[in-house]
Each structure stands twice: as structure tokens, then as C-alpha cells.
Design an enzyme around this catalytic site. Sequence first.
Site, mmCIF file in Angstrom:
data_model
loop_
_atom_site.group_PDB
_atom_site.id
_atom_site.type_symbol
_atom_site.label_atom_id
_atom_site.label_comp_id
_atom_site.label_asym_id
_atom_site.label_seq_id
_atom_site.Cartn_x
_atom_site.Cartn_y
_atom_site.Cartn_z
ATOM 1 N N CYS A 87 0.836 -1.201 0.000
ATOM 2 C CA CYS A 87 0.000 0.000 0.000
ATOM 3 C C CYS A 87 0.875 1.256 0.000
ATOM 4 O O CYS A 87 1.509 1.537 -1.014
ATOM 5 C CB CYS A 87 -0.982 -0.067 1.178
ATOM 6 S SG CYS A 87 -2.427 0.982 0.978
ATOM 7 N N HIS A 207 -3.840 -5.569 1.203
ATOM 8 C CA HIS A 207 -3.214 -5.891 2.483
ATOM 9 C C HIS A 207 -3.397 -7.358 2.856
ATOM 10 O O HIS A 207 -4.222 -7.679 3.716
ATOM 11 C CB HIS A 207 -3.843 -5.030 3.597
ATOM 12 C CG HIS A 207 -3.490 -3.592 3.545
ATOM 13 N ND1 HIS A 207 -2.363 -3.078 4.170
ATOM 14 C CD2 HIS A 207 -4.110 -2.543 2.960
ATOM 15 C CE1 HIS A 207 -2.315 -1.771 3.971
ATOM 16 N NE2 HIS A 207 -3.357 -1.418 3.239
ATOM 17 N N GLU A 209 -1.564 -8.993 4.656
ATOM 18 C CA GLU A 209 -1.159 -9.154 6.064
ATOM 19 C C GLU A 209 -2.346 -8.928 6.995
ATOM 20 O O GLU A 209 -2.274 -9.264 8.180
ATOM 21 C CB GLU A 209 0.024 -8.218 6.403
ATOM 22 C CG GLU A 209 -0.307 -6.768 6.694
ATOM 23 C CD GLU A 209 -0.666 -5.939 5.471
ATOM 24 O OE1 GLU A 209 -0.822 -6.515 4.376
ATOM 25 O OE2 GLU A 209 -0.791 -4.711 5.615
#
Lengths: 237, 88
Positions: A87, A207, A209
Site C-alpha cells: 500500500c 493488504h 497481512e
Amino acid sequence: MKVGLVLFPGTNCDHDVVVASNDLFGADPEVISSRSRELPANLDLLFLPGGFSYGDYLRAGAMAKVSPIMKSVKEFGEKGGKIVGICNGFQILCEAGLLPGVLLPNKTTRFISRPVTLKVENSETYLTNSLSKGDLITAPIAHFEGNYFAAPEVIKELEENNQVLFRYCSSEGEVNHEDPNCNPNGSANSIAGITNAKGNILGFMPHPERAIGVGVPLDNPAYERGASRSELFSYQG
Amino acid sequence: MSEKYRVIVQLKSGVLDVQGKAIESSLGELGVDTVSDVRVGRVVEFSASSGDDEIKKLCDELFSNPVIEDYTIEKIASEKIASERITS
């Protein structure tokens, strides 16, 4: 495995990267201040997490690229060091010239915060080599400037060199650049993430994660091949 | 001796201006239908005693993103009688 992450003023996705790194690699990342001038020695992988470094002042990632640490980050990348920009990290890598192109404001003129489906285009990178080309994965996006843009000849080169990492698609895997249901932000060729020519530097807007353990739908063929939920991205050398 | 400069950064033509498009749709709400092609840029003003080369470098490396933006640099006369465009 030695992992690091750079913390700029305004970076706020570092904690999720710490959890993901521990979960996936068993490695606790060393947190490196953007004010440091040198990366630690013997680093295997460096994360540039998401957030709003320098408040996105001037342009997202523009001020971060002139932070003291970036000279060392550039040298690390140029020597083949593994760098993953997520990002805002992707925006910083583009501003710093470590990846081509730029992230423009979303075509919808809105900040978009929702899960999206991504099609894996390059399953040969160190981050995606437990997946296969064509696999669908789910991850949230949360960005205002996620609209990937580059000159047409640069896009052509990315496509021909297998540098497109992920593409936005519908939940059924349909890629349609003009349909916001498939391509949420208007990115050129629905590109959600890319690699540099050598494949050591990766950048993507979503994202994953934030989707550890839920990123891959349970009926995904990846599970038939024995991938566990936390092996969505698995570092294999 | 310090001079005053004004840098205007604008998106290259052909690059989608999302802000401009959003503003155009707001114009409709104001009942204005005679305005179109709105594009939004950025102005950076500063004082500098550096040479033109150093200022151009700043513009190329920080104030603008050359992939999507062009800029003009103007020297602002302190008396505001005239401004001299030194590069574009």
C-alpha cells in the site's frame, strides 16, 4: 531469516506486518526508523508497510522517498535485496523509482475500504511461490490513491516481462478493467501489484497481512495441494 | 540574496484528474453548466538563494512527479509589479 521493516512518521500498518512475519516466516522483524541512515547488516527481506507516511503530504510517498534511510534501501534493492512494499509502501517504492509507475487517486474519487479478490499472475516470486498462476486470493484494500498508472510502453513491458504480480478481479475471477466490480479503483490493466525486472522488489496495494488465515477461501485448489491457511504467502528461498 | 519563487505543478494532459472530475460534478449542483475541463494543480512558493539548476532539481525530484506532472517556475518580483517565467 532476518526480516526488517521501515517505520516512517505516519506508517500505521507495521503491527500487522510484525504478526504476519512471525506467522509466516517465524521471523520477528527488526523495526528500522526512517531517520536511520543504514539498514541492519545481513537483512534477508525488508518490508515497507502501509499507512500515511508524512500524512501523504505533497503526494503519497513523496516525502518518505527523501527520508535518510532511503539511500540504504535503494542500495539494498539494487544489490538484489528483497523488498516488499504494501500500500503506502508500494507508493513509496514507485516515488523512489525502485518500481515503475505511480498510484493515482481512485477513479471512483472515493477512499475504498473493502475485501477484494485478486488473481495471482506471477507465482514465481519468493512471496507467491506456494501459489499457482490463476489462483484467487482475498485481501482487503484501504486506499484513496490505488489507481496504478504508467506510460503505455511501461505497462506493455510489465506484461511481457511477467512483472504483473496480482490483478484485481471479481469474486468469480473475472478480469474486467472497466467494471468497478472487478477493478475497484481503475488501475491500468487491473494491476494490483507488480515486481521490478529482477523480481526482488515487490509492490502491491492490497493488504494480505490483514487477511492471514482468511485470505484463501476454503474451497481454493491451493488447499488441495497441501497449503495451510497461514501458508498463503510462503517464503521458499 | 534571496529571491521568491512560485512553482505551479500540474497533471500532464492525458492523465486522469479525479479531483477535477469530482469538482465538475459539483458545479452541476451549483447550477453552473458553462464550465468544463476542470483540472486541479498545486502551487509551491518559497524563497531561495540557490541557482536555477538547484531549483529545477527540487522540482524534478520532489515538488513534482515527472511520470504524471509538469511544472512551471516563476520568479516573483518583490514589488509584485511583474513576474518572469524562467522555465517551463
